[in-house]
Design a protein around this motif. Structure first.
Motif, PDB file in Angstrom:
ATOM      1  N   ASN A  44      12.493 -15.844  13.163  1.00 55.50           N
ATOM      2  CA  ASN A  44      11.966 -15.170  14.503  1.00 55.50           C
ATOM      3  C   ASN A  44      10.970 -14.328  14.264  1.00 55.50           C
ATOM      4  O   ASN A  44      10.898 -13.868  13.130  1.00 55.50           O
ATOM      5  N   GLY A  68      12.069 -15.703  22.028  1.00 54.30           N
ATOM      6  CA  GLY A  68      11.746 -14.188  22.296  1.00 54.30           C
ATOM      7  C   GLY A  68      10.270 -14.180  21.699  1.00 54.30           C
ATOM      8  O   GLY A  68       9.416 -14.484  22.532  1.00 54.30           O
ATOM      9  N   MET A  69       9.989 -13.575  20.530  1.00 57.46           N
ATOM     10  CA  MET A  69       8.618 -13.323  20.280  1.00 57.46           C
ATOM     11  C   MET A  69       8.021 -14.812  19.521  1.00 57.46           C
ATOM     12  O   MET A  69       8.562 -14.947  18.297  1.00 57.46           O
ATOM     13  N   GLU A  73       2.553 -14.273  19.347  1.00 57.99           N
ATOM     14  CA  GLU A  73       2.741 -12.640  19.571  1.00 57.99           C
ATOM     15  C   GLU A  73       2.964 -12.097  18.107  1.00 57.99           C
ATOM     16  O   GLU A  73       2.140 -10.923  18.175  1.00 57.99           O
ATOM     17  N   LYS A 142       1.351 -16.501  27.723  1.00 59.22           N
ATOM     18  CA  LYS A 142       2.928 -16.059  27.931  1.00 59.22           C
ATOM     19  C   LYS A 142       2.904 -14.533  27.402  1.00 59.22           C
ATOM     20  O   LYS A 142       2.228 -14.202  26.331  1.00 59.22           O
ATOM     21  N   ARG A 144       3.569 -10.840  26.329  1.00 58.85           N
ATOM     22  CA  ARG A 144       4.443 -10.365  25.069  1.00 58.85           C
ATOM     23  C   ARG A 144       5.759  -9.872  25.370  1.00 58.85           C
ATOM     24  O   ARG A 144       5.928  -9.347  26.457  1.00 58.85           O
ATOM     25  N   THR A 145       6.420  -9.683  24.455  1.00 61.42           N
ATOM     26  CA  THR A 145       7.865  -8.849  24.469  1.00 61.42           C
ATOM     27  C   THR A 145       7.499  -7.829  24.265  1.00 61.42           C
ATOM     28  O   THR A 145       8.441  -6.613  24.553  1.00 61.42           O
ATOM     29  N   HIS A 146       6.621  -7.419  23.365  1.00 58.59           N
ATOM     30  CA  HIS A 146       6.388  -6.133  22.907  1.00 58.59           C
ATOM     31  C   HIS A 146       5.054  -5.642  22.695  1.00 58.59           C
ATOM     32  O   HIS A 146       4.093  -6.543  22.548  1.00 58.59           O
ATOM     33  N   PRO A 159       8.970  -2.281  22.906  1.00 56.90           N
ATOM     34  CA  PRO A 159       9.596  -3.317  23.914  1.00 56.90           C
ATOM     35  C   PRO A 159       8.904  -2.942  25.377  1.00 56.90           C
ATOM     36  O   PRO A 159       8.952  -1.967  25.712  1.00 56.90           O
ATOM     37  N   ALA A 161      10.051  -3.909  27.914  1.00 52.87           N
ATOM     38  CA  ALA A 161      11.242  -3.366  28.816  1.00 52.87           C
ATOM     39  C   ALA A 161      11.498  -1.934  28.831  1.00 52.87           C
ATOM     40  O   ALA A 161      12.173  -1.487  29.834  1.00 52.87           O
TER      41      ALA A 161
END
Length: 254
Positions: A44, A68-69, A73, A142, A144-146, A159, A161
């Motif tokens: 990952n 996830g990432m 990204e 898409k 990014r998650t971070h 993060p 979130a």
């Protein structure tokens, strides 16, 4: 890149174990044409970022589609290193993806990977600049998650979130979490476009996490002055008159 005549240090990143084994086997077939040292594997993007910071890596064979990432990204965060590795993306056949790479002169490998194609890609592997990565992300949107920053030569991941607000200040954006602040060099407008589903604009220079809004009120002694508070933060953030009505409507919709 590595010094001449030394093996090219390669990291394999793919969420599927058979794909990683395939790349190992193909790299073994390439040894007569190109000296390669496989320094590790990751399944990952987060694990790949950790490995690259633990040891020297010249090139990363990076799968695009991962939970996830994803690969794009991960490459964006890797590019924040002072000496980022070369990136070669790998993908199952996707005409749209390949067109994007061709247009931006980015090397990629189609699965299943052939030895001759891999040797050619590794022989000319190069670092990607941020402009190229931005264009690729625009063609494959898409969120990014971070977010990430470089602190003392290391990548620090933030993060999405955990972010309470994003505030533009001069050429930087302040990223505020419950724990601390970070400074990133990104456009607030672009961040709003990317993360518009989770952040709301409350001022021309500020976006807040909609799920963290706990209070909206009027500033004492000001007829048109409003503020809001966020969970995990006592700071009162000003809300512009222009954004106040729209903000109330959006909050009701959540």
């Amino acid at each position: 890149m590595n010094a001449p005549n030394l093996p090219l240090r390669v990291l394999i990143v793919d969420d599927e174990a058979p794909a990683r084994r395939r790349l190992r086997d193909v790299l073994a077939d390439c040894t007569d044409a190109l000296a390669v040292d496989i320094v590790g594997e990751a399944d990952n993007g987060l694990a790949a970022l950790t490995l690259v910071q633990q040891q020297p890596v010249d090139a990363v064979l990076l799968d695009i589609r991962m939970p996830g990432m994803d690969g794009l990204e991960c490459a964006t965060h890797l590019n924040h290193l002072a000496a980022p590795p070369a990136i070669i993306f790998s993908t199952a056949y996707d005409a749209y993806a390949c067109q994007a790479f061709d247009l931006n002169a980015v090397d990629y490998l189609l699965k299943p990977v052939r030895a001759d194609r891999l040797v050619r890609a590794l022989s000319r592997a190069h670092r990607l600049n941020s402009t190229t990565l931005d264009r690729l992300r625009e063609m494959h949107p898409k969120a990014r998650t971070h977010l990430s920053v470089n602190e003392k030569g290391r990548i620090v991941l933030i993060p999405v979130a955990d972010i309470l607000y994003l505030k533009a200040e001069l050429k930087y954006v302040t990223v505020r979490t419950a724990a601390r602040e970070f400074l990133i060099e990104e456009s607030l407008t672009r961040l709003e476009s990317e993360f518009g589903e989770v952040f709301l604009r409350i001022h021309r220079n500020c976006l807040v996490a909609s799920a963290r809004i706990r209070e909206i009120g009027k500033l004492p002694g000001e007829d048109d002055g409003h503020f809001l508070r966020l969970d995990g933060l006592e700071e009162r953030l000003p809300v512009s008159r222009r954004q106040y009505s729209a903000l109330r409507e959006k909050i009701r919709a959540f």
